[in-house]
Design a protein around this motif. Structure first.
Motif, PDB file in Angstrom:
ATOM      1  N   GLN A  33      44.948  32.813  48.932  1.00 51.06           N
ATOM      2  CA  GLN A  33      45.452  34.107  48.470  1.00 51.06           C
ATOM      3  C   GLN A  33      45.009  35.261  49.372  1.00 51.06           C
ATOM      4  N   ILE A  34      44.094  34.985  50.282  1.00 50.01           N
ATOM      5  CA  ILE A  34      43.629  36.038  51.194  1.00 50.01           C
ATOM      6  C   ILE A  34      44.815  36.512  52.024  1.00 50.01           C
ATOM      7  N   GLY A  35      44.963  37.804  52.140  1.00 52.18           N
ATOM      8  CA  GLY A  35      46.067  38.360  52.897  1.00 52.18           C
ATOM      9  C   GLY A  35      47.282  38.638  52.043  1.00 52.18           C
ATOM     10  N   LYS A  36      47.301  38.121  50.834  1.00 57.05           N
ATOM     11  CA  LYS A  36      48.417  38.373  49.919  1.00 57.05           C
ATOM     12  C   LYS A  36      47.999  39.400  48.883  1.00 57.05           C
ATOM     13  N   THR A  37      47.084  39.006  48.012  1.00 62.07           N
ATOM     14  CA  THR A  37      46.623  39.950  46.993  1.00 62.07           C
ATOM     15  C   THR A  37      45.137  40.236  47.099  1.00 62.07           C
ATOM     16  N   ILE A  38      44.424  39.382  47.808  1.00 60.26           N
ATOM     17  CA  ILE A  38      42.972  39.548  47.928  1.00 60.26           C
ATOM     18  C   ILE A  38      42.626  39.791  49.390  1.00 60.26           C
ATOM     19  N   ALA A  39      41.934  40.859  49.666  1.00 61.76           N
ATOM     20  CA  ALA A  39      41.565  41.165  51.037  1.00 61.76           C
ATOM     21  C   ALA A  39      40.498  40.207  51.547  1.00 61.76           C
ATOM     22  N   ARG A  40      39.605  39.787  50.648  1.00 60.72           N
ATOM     23  CA  ARG A  40      38.539  38.883  51.064  1.00 60.72           C
ATOM     24  C   ARG A  40      38.088  38.081  49.860  1.00 60.72           C
TER      25      ARG A  40
END
Length: 71
Positions: A33-40
């Motif tokens: 999910q990183i890069g979609k809704t979660i930055a990290r």
């Protein structure tokens, strides 16, 4: 904005051989999910413990403490 979470998995005697597979699958999905809704996404700690109950010979409990840093 950072949020700390606790994810708990419970595996009973007959499911105990799925522990690694299920936990790794969840970690891969969450990291995806990183890069979609979660930055990290970062796993801070994983603790495994076992306990006995009347219905099952033992239970494996996995607690994963993780953070999400959102944009």
């Amino acid at each position: 904005m950072a949020r700390k979470h606790l994810k708990t998995f419970m595996f009973y005697d007959e499911d105990s051989y799925h522990v690694d597979k299920d936990i790794n699958s969840w970690l891969d999905d969450k990291a995806g999910q990183i890069g979609k809704t979660i930055a990290r996404f970062e796993v801070l700690d994983i603790k495994l413990s076992t306990s006995n109950s009347k219905e099952y010979e033992y239970i494996v409990v996995a607690m994963i403490i993780y953070t999400e840093l959102r944009l």
